[in-house]
Design an enzyme around this catalytic site. Structure first.
Site, PDB file in Angstrom:
ATOM      1  CE  LYS A  20      -2.844   0.791   3.694  1.00 42.94           C
ATOM      2  NZ  LYS A  20      -2.633   2.144   4.242  1.00 42.94           N
ATOM      3  CB  SER A  21       3.771   2.298   2.057  1.00 43.31           C
ATOM      4  OG  SER A  21       3.160   2.176   3.308  1.00 43.31           O
ATOM      5  NE  ARG A  25       6.184   6.453   0.932  1.00 46.44           N
ATOM      6  CZ  ARG A  25       5.274   6.240   1.888  1.00 46.44           C
ATOM      7  NH1 ARG A  25       4.177   5.555   1.618  1.00 46.44           N
ATOM      8  NH2 ARG A  25       5.472   6.703   3.120  1.00 46.44           N
ATOM      9  N   GLY A  92      -4.863   7.976   5.497  1.00 45.06           N
ATOM     10  CA  GLY A  92      -3.925   8.891   6.151  1.00 45.06           C
ATOM     11  C   GLY A  92      -2.713   9.167   5.273  1.00 45.06           C
ATOM     12  NE  ARG A 120      -5.279   8.084  11.228  1.00 40.49           N
ATOM     13  CZ  ARG A 120      -4.583   7.299  10.424  1.00 40.49           C
ATOM     14  NH1 ARG A 120      -5.146   6.840   9.313  1.00 40.49           N
ATOM     15  NH2 ARG A 120      -3.347   6.974  10.722  1.00 40.49           N
ATOM     16  CD  GLN A 167       0.457   8.212   7.257  1.00 43.55           C
ATOM     17  OE1 GLN A 167      -0.123   8.986   8.008  1.00 43.55           O
ATOM     18  NE2 GLN A 167      -0.095   7.088   6.830  1.00 43.55           N
ATOM     19  CG  ASP A 313       0.468  -0.037   9.581  1.00 45.47           C
ATOM     20  OD1 ASP A 313       0.116   0.788  10.445  1.00 45.47           O
ATOM     21  OD2 ASP A 313       0.803   0.288   8.427  1.00 45.47           O
ATOM     22  NE  ARG A 344      -5.144   0.014  13.302  1.00 49.67           N
ATOM     23  CZ  ARG A 344      -4.474   0.183  12.174  1.00 49.67           C
ATOM     24  NH1 ARG A 344      -3.146   0.191  12.181  1.00 49.67           N
ATOM     25  NH2 ARG A 344      -5.118   0.331  11.019  1.00 49.67           N
ATOM     26  NE  ARG A 392      -2.657  -1.957   8.416  1.00 50.63           N
ATOM     27  CZ  ARG A 392      -2.460  -2.483   7.201  1.00 50.63           C
ATOM     28  NH1 ARG A 392      -2.720  -3.752   6.971  1.00 50.63           N
ATOM     29  NH2 ARG A 392      -1.983  -1.746   6.216  1.00 50.63           N
TER      30      ARG A 392
END
Ligand code: S3P
Length: 436
Positions: A20-21, A25, A92, A120, A167, A313, A344, A392
């Site tokens: 995902k990250s 990008r 996010g 957030r 981030q 995560d 979480r 998650r």
């Protein structure tokens, strides 16, 4: 709604979706580059699709074919003003990285997301961007999105971040593309370094030393091909499932194992996990391997300090693993878990306790005790699980449900689409395989 019950074992092999990250990008840098960027292995999860939508709204042509995404880059100054508020959904990463890019544009913009996203903390990026002279503020003056951004030329910054957050680091580095000189970010512990790696791959001068990273604003970035490896954060559910479900053997192919992401593998090793690395290689400038995971007798461990950002995560599913690891597991220095898609620490503790686990939430982690290892009668019993828009949580408790007596009902299970469309189907395929 998904219903899960105990399974005799999980067997087979699978490929998890793209990271995902890295997918986010690749689209962002592709849009800011000269020429085309092609992306294979792109994660078509809701979060990354939000990033694509935002860039389309700023005039970037992005073509999606079955397995390749083509981004027609328009250069560092080629974005055009969006005609409406950019919708970042649950993401996010989209919000904080895009805010860095938008701060340096010659137009104004606004970003807003869903209820979870808009709760957030955004002061963590508002502060360094403001130090760079950016015009950014929280519309509700509560330090959260919606964010209003007045694009303008930026000053360099040497930012010492109070949080180890990729981030935040990436936001400053991307704003640094538009600054009048070299910028740097120092973080208290090294967070995932995908932005640094990818900026270099697109031709920028980015240097890392210890926990500090510097960027010299380039004249241009250059489009290229990016092959996205599988997401270790998605693989984590199958790693945990394979380790704690008696009679399991799972091969997970093409998993990104970048050191700044793969803390879970080091923790698994400490806990006595049987994981074999096969076929180590490079994919898209990132190390990758296939992982062979077998049911293991786990023991408790202590997880703290610099390893935390490398597995942040994965902590919900690591907490679940700890319920099946003999002895005590202590997780600390993970206060960041409180400001993820949900709190979480609170949610994982509440749901694990409802399933019968011995878990104590702390301000910055968990203390979990278990007298049993894999192969013993289940330590958990089924419970109703609500996810509060947190993908998650849904995936962690699906794995829990496969190892609990009775039924586990996951209410808002479709939130897995944020990072893992097809998760439940893949999990099901593994338990349809006949035990050896
Ligand atoms: C991400 C960084 C991490 C992580 C998130 C993705 C990224 O967040 O939790 O899922 O792609 O940079 P923080 O930077 O807030 O730790």
């Amino acid at each position: 709604m998904r219903r899960l019950t105990r399974v005799p074992g999980l067997r087979g092999s699978l490929t998890v979706p793209g990271d995902k990250s890295i997918s986010h990008r690749a689209v962002m840098l592709g849009a800011l580059a000269e020429g085309d960027t092609t992306i294979s292995g792109f994660l078509k999860g809701a979060d990354c699709l939000s990033t694509i939508d935002c860039f389309r709204q700023m005039g970037i042509r992005i073509e999606e074919s079955h397995d390749i995404i083509r981004v027609h880059g328009k250069g560092l100054h080629g974005l055009r003003a969006p005609s409406a508020t950019l919708n970042v959904g649950n993401s996010g990463t989209t919000t904080r990285l895009l805010a860095g890019i938008l701060a340096g544009q010659s137009f104004n913009s606004a970003l807003s997301g869903d209820a979870s996203l808009n709760a957030r903390p955004m002061n963590r990026i508002i502060k360094p961007l403001t130090m760079m002279g950016a015009g950014i503020r929280s519309a509700g003056n509560n330090g959260c999105a919606p964010l209003l951004i007045e694009g303008r030329p930026l000053e360099p910054v040497h930012y010492i971040s109070p949080v180890a957050s990729a981030q935040v680091k990436s936001c400053v580095l991307l704003a640094g593309l538009y600054a009048r000189g070299e910028s740097s970010v120092t973080e208290p512990a090294l967070s995932r370094d995908h932005t640094e790696r990818m900026l270099r791959a697109f031709g920028a001068d980015v240097r890392s030393q210890g926990n500090t990273c510097r960027i010299i604003p380039p004249d241009s970035l250059y489009g290229r091909h990016i092959d996205v490896p599988g997401d270790i954060s998605s693989a984590a559910y199958f790693i945990a499932a394979g380790l704690i479900t008696p009679g399991s053997e799972i091969e997970i192919r093409n998993v990104g194992i970048n050191d700044t992401r793969s803390g879970i593998l080091r923790v698994c090793q400490d806990m006595g996990a049987d994981i074999t690395y096969l076929n180590r290689r490079e994919a898209g400038g990132e190390p990758a391997a296939d992982l062979l995971v077998r049911t293991s007798d786990l023991t408790g461990t202590v997880i703290e300090g610099d390893i935390i950002p490398t597995l942040i995560d994965e902590l919900p599913v690591i907490a679940l693993m700890a319920c099946f690891a003999r002895g005590e597991t202590v997780i600390r220095d993970a206060r960041e878990l409180r400001v993820k898609e949900s709190d979480r620490i609170e949610l994982v503790s509440r749901h694990l306790a409802a399933m019968g686990a011995d878990v104590i939430p702390t301000e910055d982690g968990f203390i979990i005790n278990s007298r049993q290892g894999a192969g013993s009668p289940p330590v958990l019993h089924g419970a109703p699980i609500s996810c509060f828009l947190d993908h998650r949580i849904a995936m962690t408790f699906a794995v829990a449900g496969l190892n609990a007596e009775g039924e586990t009902l996951i209410a808002d299970s479709q939130c897995v689409d944020v990072s893992y469309p097809g998760f439940f189907e893949q999990l099901e395929k593994l338990h349809c395989q006949k035990p050896k």
